[in-house]
Scaffold this active site. Sequence first.
Site, short mmCIF file in Angstrom:
data_model
loop_
_atom_site.label_atom_id
_atom_site.label_comp_id
_atom_site.label_asym_id
_atom_site.label_seq_id
_atom_site.Cartn_x
_atom_site.Cartn_y
_atom_site.Cartn_z
N TYR A 199 -12.36 -1.99 -3.83
CA TYR A 199 -12.88 -2.22 -2.47
C TYR A 199 -14.41 -2.15 -2.43
O TYR A 199 -14.98 -1.85 -1.37
CB TYR A 199 -12.27 -1.21 -1.50
CG TYR A 199 -10.87 -1.56 -1.03
CD1 TYR A 199 -10.65 -2.67 -0.20
CD2 TYR A 199 -9.77 -0.80 -1.40
CE1 TYR A 199 -9.36 -2.99 0.24
CE2 TYR A 199 -8.48 -1.11 -0.96
CZ TYR A 199 -8.30 -2.22 -0.14
OH TYR A 199 -7.04 -2.53 0.30
N HIS A 212 -1.95 -5.51 1.50
CA HIS A 212 -3.24 -6.15 1.25
C HIS A 212 -2.99 -7.59 0.83
O HIS A 212 -1.99 -7.87 0.18
CB HIS A 212 -3.98 -5.42 0.12
CG HIS A 212 -5.18 -6.18 -0.39
ND1 HIS A 212 -6.42 -6.09 0.19
CD2 HIS A 212 -5.29 -7.10 -1.40
CE1 HIS A 212 -7.25 -6.91 -0.44
NE2 HIS A 212 -6.60 -7.52 -1.41
N GLU A 234 -9.38 -10.45 -7.81
CA GLU A 234 -8.42 -9.37 -7.57
C GLU A 234 -7.21 -9.49 -8.49
O GLU A 234 -6.66 -8.46 -8.92
CB GLU A 234 -8.00 -9.38 -6.10
CG GLU A 234 -9.15 -9.00 -5.18
CD GLU A 234 -8.77 -8.98 -3.70
OE1 GLU A 234 -9.63 -8.62 -2.90
OE2 GLU A 234 -7.61 -9.30 -3.37
N ASN A 256 -1.89 0.11 6.80
CA ASN A 256 -1.37 -1.15 7.36
C ASN A 256 -0.47 -1.90 6.36
O ASN A 256 -0.33 -3.12 6.43
CB ASN A 256 -2.51 -2.02 7.89
CG ASN A 256 -3.56 -2.28 6.84
OD1 ASN A 256 -3.39 -1.93 5.67
ND2 ASN A 256 -4.65 -2.93 7.22
N LYS A 296 0.83 -1.20 0.00
CA LYS A 296 0.00 0.00 0.00
C LYS A 296 0.88 1.26 0.00
O LYS A 296 2.09 1.18 0.22
CB LYS A 296 -0.91 -0.04 1.23
CG LYS A 296 -1.92 -1.19 1.19
CD LYS A 296 -2.88 -1.13 2.38
CE LYS A 296 -3.93 -2.23 2.30
NZ LYS A 296 -4.94 -2.08 3.38
P1 IDP Z 1 -8.04 -6.69 5.54
O1 IDP Z 1 -7.20 -5.78 4.68
O2 IDP Z 1 -7.27 -7.21 6.72
O3 IDP Z 1 -8.72 -7.78 4.75
P2 IDP Z 1 -10.64 -5.39 5.66
O4 IDP Z 1 -11.57 -5.47 6.82
O5 IDP Z 1 -10.98 -6.15 4.41
O6 IDP Z 1 -9.19 -5.78 6.19
O7 IDP Z 1 -10.48 -3.84 5.31
C1 IDP Z 1 -9.83 -3.45 4.12
C2 IDP Z 1 -8.89 -2.31 4.45
O8 IDP Z 1 -9.66 -1.19 4.89
C3 IDP Z 1 -7.92 -2.57 5.62
O9 IDP Z 1 -6.76 -3.27 5.24
C4 IDP Z 1 -7.62 -1.17 6.08
O10 IDP Z 1 -6.64 -0.55 5.26
C5 IDP Z 1 -8.95 -0.47 5.88
N1 IDP Z 1 -9.76 -0.45 7.11
C6 IDP Z 1 -10.47 -1.48 7.63
N2 IDP Z 1 -11.09 -1.14 8.76
C7 IDP Z 1 -10.75 0.16 8.98
C8 IDP Z 1 -11.08 1.10 10.01
O11 IDP Z 1 -11.80 0.81 10.97
N3 IDP Z 1 -10.53 2.34 9.88
C9 IDP Z 1 -9.72 2.70 8.82
N4 IDP Z 1 -9.40 1.85 7.84
C10 IDP Z 1 -9.90 0.60 7.92
MG MG Z 2 -10.24 -7.71 3.33
#
Ligand code: IDP
Ligand code: MG
Length: 141
Positions: free
Chosen positions: A49, A115, A126, A112, A9
């Site tokens: 997304y 992905h 994807e 984070n 990312k």
């Molecule tokens: P994942 O990437 O671990 O699968 P997902 O729940 O699919 O997590 O969420 C996709 C992305 O959205 C996350 O990697 C993160 O970057 C962002 N995200 C998820 N939840 C939050 C939140 O509560 N606040 C801000 N960003 C979030």
């Molecule tokens: Mg996810």
Amino acid sequence: MERTLSLVKPDGVNRNLVGEVIRRFEKEGLKVLALKMLCLTKKQAEAFYAVHKGRPFFDELTAYMSSGPIVAMVLEGENAVARVREIMGATDPQEAAPGTIRADLGLNKGENTVHGSDSLENAAKEIAFFFSEHELKATER
Ligand code: IDP
Ligand code: MG
């Protein structure tokens, strides 16, 4: 053998962590089948997304994911989907297991660093989002 999609990312690319992320996947025996750097438009990030449309963080997430270059890669290996998720760690770096990419390198729940596809079905979708049939064929061994 499975294939999955991973992204470095914008926060990872910004902090010069592209090599570090790839190294961690390769060290675990995952093979890089295809690789590219690109910038998503806001619209493309929204399409990628789409499953999160309507969530409170959707706009922040898609603005962030279109804020700078990302690196997309296809990884192949046994149980690649689950293994990549394991190597990445939980979404929130503060909750991710020690030694995972997100625990070691992630900044916060949004930024984070990586992905990874969450199922074989989504992995196929994807991969097709980022790579053409031709690009995958070109590197088939
Ligand atoms: P994942 O990437 O671990 O699968 P997902 O729940 O699919 O997590 O969420 C996709 C992305 O959205 C996350 O990697 C993160 O970057 C962002 N995200 C998820 N939840 C939050 C939140 O509560 N606040 C801000 N960003 C979030
Ligand atoms: Mg996810």
